[in-house]
Each structure stands twice: as structure tokens, then as C-alpha cells.
Motif scaffolding. Structure first.
Motif, PDB file in Angstrom:
ATOM      1  N   UNK A   1     -63.690 -18.162  11.939  1.00  0.00           N
ATOM      2  CA  UNK A   1     -64.259 -19.006  12.984  1.00  0.00           C
ATOM      3  C   UNK A   1     -65.472 -19.765  12.450  1.00  0.00           C
ATOM      4  N   UNK A   2     -65.461 -21.080  12.643  1.00  0.00           N
ATOM      5  CA  UNK A   2     -66.537 -21.919  12.137  1.00  0.00           C
ATOM      6  C   UNK A   2     -67.013 -22.877  13.224  1.00  0.00           C
TER       7      UNK A   2
ATOM      8  N   UNK B   1     -54.901 -27.684  19.091  1.00  0.00           N
ATOM      9  CA  UNK B   1     -54.826 -26.226  19.210  1.00  0.00           C
ATOM     10  C   UNK B   1     -55.804 -25.511  18.290  1.00  0.00           C
ATOM     11  N   UNK B   2     -56.470 -26.260  17.391  1.00  0.00           N
ATOM     12  CA  UNK B   2     -57.408 -25.625  16.469  1.00  0.00           C
ATOM     13  C   UNK B   2     -58.876 -25.906  16.809  1.00  0.00           C
TER      14      UNK B   2
ATOM     15  N   UNK C   1     -58.623 -16.619  20.388  1.00  0.00           N
ATOM     16  CA  UNK C   1     -57.447 -17.331  19.878  1.00  0.00           C
ATOM     17  C   UNK C   1     -57.243 -17.087  18.382  1.00  0.00           C
ATOM     18  N   UNK C   2     -55.990 -16.947  17.982  1.00  0.00           N
ATOM     19  CA  UNK C   2     -55.669 -16.799  16.564  1.00  0.00           C
ATOM     20  C   UNK C   2     -55.567 -18.159  15.873  1.00  0.00           C
ATOM     21  N   UNK C   3     -55.441 -19.238  16.661  1.00  0.00           N
ATOM     22  CA  UNK C   3     -55.285 -20.572  16.080  1.00  0.00           C
ATOM     23  C   UNK C   3     -56.581 -21.377  16.074  1.00  0.00           C
TER      24      UNK C   3
ATOM     25  N   UNK D   1     -72.465 -16.888  20.531  1.00  0.00           N
ATOM     26  CA  UNK D   1     -71.451 -17.304  19.565  1.00  0.00           C
ATOM     27  C   UNK D   1     -71.551 -16.464  18.297  1.00  0.00           C
ATOM     28  N   UNK D   2     -71.781 -15.164  18.456  1.00  0.00           N
ATOM     29  CA  UNK D   2     -72.006 -14.301  17.310  1.00  0.00           C
ATOM     30  C   UNK D   2     -70.751 -14.046  16.484  1.00  0.00           C
ATOM     31  N   UNK D   3     -69.613 -14.566  16.914  1.00  0.00           N
ATOM     32  CA  UNK D   3     -68.367 -14.423  16.170  1.00  0.00           C
ATOM     33  C   UNK D   3     -68.167 -15.540  15.147  1.00  0.00           C
TER      34      UNK D   3
END
Length: 290
Positions: free
Chosen positions: A142-143, A167-168, A191-193, A209-211
Motif C-alpha cells: 500500500x502506497x 480498481x487500483x 482491498x487486495x487490488x 493511514x498506518x497501513x
């Protein structure tokens, strides 16, 4: 701020803060050929204000520099505001200063310079460089790409969606309600995408947004507390083992790098903003900036 700086050793061990570090590489050259003209226009404005003996030049130059340290397209909104045209994305704080500049001969000349720069076409700019940065990270976690200015952030989000697929890409932008903001954030996290999150100034406070693994700063706020607020979205209590990484843009020509990048280098080399929290130093830093 007090909680962060005065936690016990046990609390720090049980609820570790992520920490920060520089990406490798962390400075990306801005390929926009118009940047030299932007610097020349800014230098002319500075000189004209100095010659006019304007004692309020400091706040004016700080606001204008904030726009200059963003993609060139962010200057279109500044030109609109100086011309008295509606539809720009300047904040109330910016307008309080730009309104004064618009009444000055130096402001009229600067607005003309910006209009001319806006007419020049370019095949490569900071937005396209950001798209390349994002493309290299598809499928690799995740960016985020952060930009203060809503219209520029929105333009980048649309460009990314067109290049990488809707979707990304997720965008947290001004005008979204709390429920929508929460839904978009949760959907992106789960989401995986979805792998690229674009956020403007409205998401730089109060959003968790710590992920996010790495953030690209599309602009560089000229107030240290603003960049601290932004980084605080990512540098939070988290179970992620890695520190949040920061990347930013730099001028590609030596003169522009020496002058326009001075603030970015000060944030890193003097304040250490991208490698450690400066929240407990904000009162001191505010005095230094004034």
C-alpha cells in the motif's frame, strides 16, 4: 503530543510507533522543463517586493513558495486567484495573502508570468513522474501520494486511474463527507487490488493511514507543522514491522535545486522531519519559521 513523548517503556513496547525513514532513493528529479521559468518568475517577484519595500513580503513569499513546491499545474489556481477569477482551490489562509498581492504591481507582473508559463506545453512533468513511481509499486503493498492542493490531487487521481485502472486507485479529497471518507479508507485498506492512495489537505488531519508503507510527497508544505500532520497519518501505532518511508521531488537543474529545494533539505537535514516525529518541537519550530 504529550502522550507520544512521555509514554512509559512498557507502553512503547506494547504499542510501538512505526517510525520513519527515507525511501531509497528519496529524492526524485522533477522532469518538467517549465521549472526554470517558474523559479525565474518567483525570483522576479521576490526582487520586486524587495524593491517596493513591502514589509509584508514574508507571508506572501511563503504562500507563493508553497505553490511553487508543488507540480506546475498547482500554479494555475494561483494565477486564477490573482486574476480575480472563481473556481480556484486556494484556502482561506492563502487568499488572505494573495488578495493583498493581487493589488500590487508586483502581483500583476507575477500573474502575467504564471499565465505565460501555463501556455507552455510539456510532455513530461511531475504528475507523469508520480504515475511512473506508482506503476513500479503496483502489487507491492500500500502506497500513498500526498498533495496539499485539491485540484492537483484530483487531477493526479484521475490520471492514475486512467493509467493503472480505477480498481487500483483511491482518492481522499476535499468535499467528501465523513462516512464516505471512512468507507473509502476501509475499502482501500482491505482491498487486495487497491494499492495507490491519493490524498489532499483535507485528509492530512484526523485520518488513520498506518497501513501505508511509503508516501510520495507531491508538494512540500512551507509550514513544518503541516508536513508533521501529514506524516502523522502514517506514523502511528501499528503492528507493521517497517517504518513508513518518504520520497519527495527535487529540482532537476542546479540553480533551482540550490534555491527551491532548500526548504526540503532543511526539513530533512536540520529538523529530521522524515526520520523522526517533530510534534514535540512544533512550538520552537513555529518561532524559527516566523
Amino acid at each position: 503530543r504529550m502522550v507520544r513523548s512521555r509514554r512509559s517503556a512498557a507502553a512503547k513496547k506494547g504499542f510501538p510507533a512505526r517510525g520513519r525513514e527515507l525511501a531509497d532513493p528519496w529524492l526524485i528529479p522533477d522532469p518538467d522543463e517549465r521549472r526554470q521559468d517558474v523559479f525565474a518568475a518567483f525570483d522576479d517577484l521576490r526582487l520586486n517586493l524587495e524593491l517596493a519595500g513591502d514589509h509584508g513580503a514574508g507571508p506572501i513569499l511563503q504562500v507563493v513558495l508553497g505553490r511553487i513546491l508543488a507540480p506546475v499545474t498547482a500554479l494555475d489556481d494561483l494565477a486564477q486567484a490573482l486574476a480575480g477569477q472563481p473556481g480556484h482551490d486556494l484556502s482561506a489562509g492563502e487568499m488572505a495573502v494573495v488578495g493583498d498581492l493581487a493589488q500590487m504591481p508586483a502581483g500583476a507582473e507575477f500573474a502575467g508570468d504564471l499565465a505565460q508559463i501555463g501556455l507552455v506545453t510539456t510532455h513530461d512533468d511531475r504528475l507523469s513522474a508520480a504515475v511512473r513511481w506508482a506503476r513500479q509499486r503496483v502489487g507491492r503493498g500500500k502506497h500513498a501520494i500526498a498533495c496539499t492542493f485539491p485540484r492537483t490531487a484530483g487531477l493526479l487521481a484521475r490520471t492514475l486511474a486512467a493509467e493503472l485502472g480505477q480498481h487500483r486507485v483511491t482518492a481522499l479529497l476535499e468535499g467528501q463527507g465523513d462516512e464516505e471518507r471512512t468507507r473509502l479508507t476501509d475499502d482501500f485498506r482491505d482491498s487486495e487490488e487497491r494499492c495507490v492512495l491519493v490524498l489532499d489537505r483535507s485528509a492530512e488531519e484526523g485520518t488513520n493511514l498506518q497501513f501505508i508503507e511509503e508516501v510520495l510527497h507531491l508538494d512540500m508544505p512551507t509550514v513544518s507543522s503541516r508536513i508533521e500532520q501529514r506524516l502523522g497519518r502514517f506514523d502511528r501505532w501499528s503492528e507493521l514491522p517497517d517504518k513508513v518511508r518518504s520520497a519527495a521531488f527535487r529540482e532537476d537543474n542546479p540553480i533551482g535545486h540550490q534555491h527551491l529545494d532548500a526548504w526540503t533539505m532543511t526539513l530533512n537535514d536540520v529538523f529530521g522531519t522524515f526520520t523522526a516525529s517533530t510534534s514535540t518541537l512544533q512550538y520552537v519550530l513555529t518561532d524559527l519559521e516566523d
